[in-house]
Design a protein around this motif. Structure first.
Motif: not given
Length: 63
Positions: A21-23, A28, A25
């Protein structure tokens, strides 16, 4: 009956989707660490460790 392998597979899928997803946090990163912890407790730990050592030696050209 252990839930080791199915749990590792589920966590691996979740981590893959999160990284894709590229994000990234904080939660994660916690899931990724949890995946590593549970993966270490399976029979896959030794071959993965050997593969990491092999790759590291190949990239650094050490013997």
């Amino acid at each position: 009956m252990t839930l080791g392998i199915p749990l590792v597979a589920l966590l691996a899928l979740i981590v893959y989707l999160l990284v894709r997803s590229g994000e990234l946090r904080v939660w994660h990163v916690i899931l990724t660490g949890l995946l590593g912890f549970y993966l270490d407790r399976t029979h896959l730990a030794e071959p993965i460790g050997a593969a990491v050592v092999w790759i590291a030696k190949g990239l650094t050209h050490t013997t």
